[in-house]
Design a protein around this motif. Structure first.
Motif, short mmCIF file in Angstrom:
data_model
loop_
_atom_site.label_atom_id
_atom_site.label_comp_id
_atom_site.label_asym_id
_atom_site.label_seq_id
_atom_site.Cartn_x
_atom_site.Cartn_y
_atom_site.Cartn_z
N GLY A 50 3.91 8.12 -3.74
CA GLY A 50 3.78 9.72 -4.01
C GLY A 50 4.50 10.62 -3.61
N THR A 51 5.86 10.34 -2.82
CA THR A 51 6.74 11.17 -2.51
C THR A 51 8.17 10.94 -2.98
OG1 THR A 51 7.50 9.86 -0.40
CG2 THR A 51 5.50 11.21 -0.14
N ARG A 52 9.13 11.83 -2.41
CA ARG A 52 10.34 11.62 -2.86
C ARG A 52 11.00 11.18 -1.36
NH1 ARG A 52 12.22 12.35 -7.69
NH2 ARG A 52 14.45 12.89 -7.01
N VAL A 53 10.66 10.72 -0.57
CA VAL A 53 11.05 10.57 0.90
C VAL A 53 11.50 8.99 0.94
CG1 VAL A 53 10.60 10.56 3.32
CG2 VAL A 53 9.69 12.36 2.01
N THR A 54 12.85 8.66 1.03
CA THR A 54 12.91 7.14 1.19
C THR A 54 12.62 6.43 2.64
OG1 THR A 54 15.23 7.52 2.11
CG2 THR A 54 15.04 7.66 -0.41
N ILE A 55 12.50 5.16 2.40
CA ILE A 55 12.16 4.39 3.62
C ILE A 55 13.43 4.55 4.34
CG2 ILE A 55 11.55 2.02 4.44
CD1 ILE A 55 9.34 3.59 2.63
N LYS A 81 0.85 -1.41 -0.03
CA LYS A 81 -0.05 -0.23 0.10
C LYS A 81 0.90 1.40 0.01
CE LYS A 81 -3.38 2.57 2.81
NZ LYS A 81 -4.20 2.31 4.04
N ASN A 82 2.19 1.25 0.81
CA ASN A 82 2.75 2.59 0.88
C ASN A 82 3.97 2.80 0.30
OD1 ASN A 82 0.85 3.92 2.81
ND2 ASN A 82 1.19 1.85 3.71
N VAL A 83 4.65 1.67 -0.15
CA VAL A 83 6.11 1.64 -0.75
C VAL A 83 6.15 1.70 -2.30
CG1 VAL A 83 8.60 0.59 -0.88
CG2 VAL A 83 6.99 0.51 1.27
N SER A 84 6.86 2.54 -2.93
CA SER A 84 7.10 2.63 -4.17
C SER A 84 8.42 2.74 -4.65
CB SER A 84 6.43 3.91 -4.87
OG SER A 84 6.49 4.12 -6.38
N VAL A 85 8.66 1.76 -5.84
CA VAL A 85 10.20 1.76 -6.20
C VAL A 85 10.14 2.19 -8.06
CG1 VAL A 85 11.99 0.10 -6.58
CG2 VAL A 85 10.72 -0.05 -4.47
N SER A 86 10.92 2.90 -8.30
CA SER A 86 10.96 3.26 -9.72
C SER A 86 12.18 3.76 -9.71
CB SER A 86 10.01 4.15 -9.89
OG SER A 86 10.07 4.83 -11.31
N ARG A 87 12.91 3.48 -11.01
CA ARG A 87 14.17 4.16 -11.37
C ARG A 87 14.26 5.63 -11.11
NH1 ARG A 87 18.56 1.14 -14.64
NH2 ARG A 87 17.89 -1.19 -14.11
N SER A 88 13.32 6.23 -11.64
CA SER A 88 13.11 7.55 -12.17
C SER A 88 12.70 8.24 -10.94
CB SER A 88 11.90 7.92 -13.11
OG SER A 88 10.55 7.40 -12.64
N VAL A 89 12.64 7.78 -9.75
CA VAL A 89 12.33 8.34 -8.53
C VAL A 89 13.22 8.00 -7.78
CG1 VAL A 89 10.65 8.82 -6.55
CG2 VAL A 89 9.95 8.46 -8.78
#
Length: 74
Positions: free
Chosen positions: A26-31, A9-17
């Motif tokens: 939805g953010t650029r704040v890293t885990i 639900k809350n974690v995103s992984v993308s080379r462009s971010v």
């Protein structure tokens, strides 16, 4: 909610971010950033001021996720 559900639900992984580093969706704040703040010195109050979208659950799961990533990297 389990850690696995939280990640989905809350974690995103993308080379462009942030070069593919896991971030809060939805953010650029890293885990990693939030987990290290929580593990080293930051109070919840400080983190809520810096990142108002975070919840107590987010911080707790960020630390668990980060620790899990460290285990798998070893």
């Amino acid at each position: 909610m389990t850690l696995k559900e939280w990640i989905k639900k809350n974690v995103s992984v993308s080379r462009s971010v942030m070069g593919g580093e896991p971030v809060f969706a939805g953010t650029r704040v890293t885990i990693r950033r939030v987990a290290l703040l929580a593990k080293q010195w930051a109070t919840y109050g400080y983190m809520f001021e810096e990142y108002p979208f975070l919840t107590t659950e987010d911080i707790r799961y960020a630390v668990q996720f980060y620790n899990q990533q460290l285990k798998h990297a070893s």
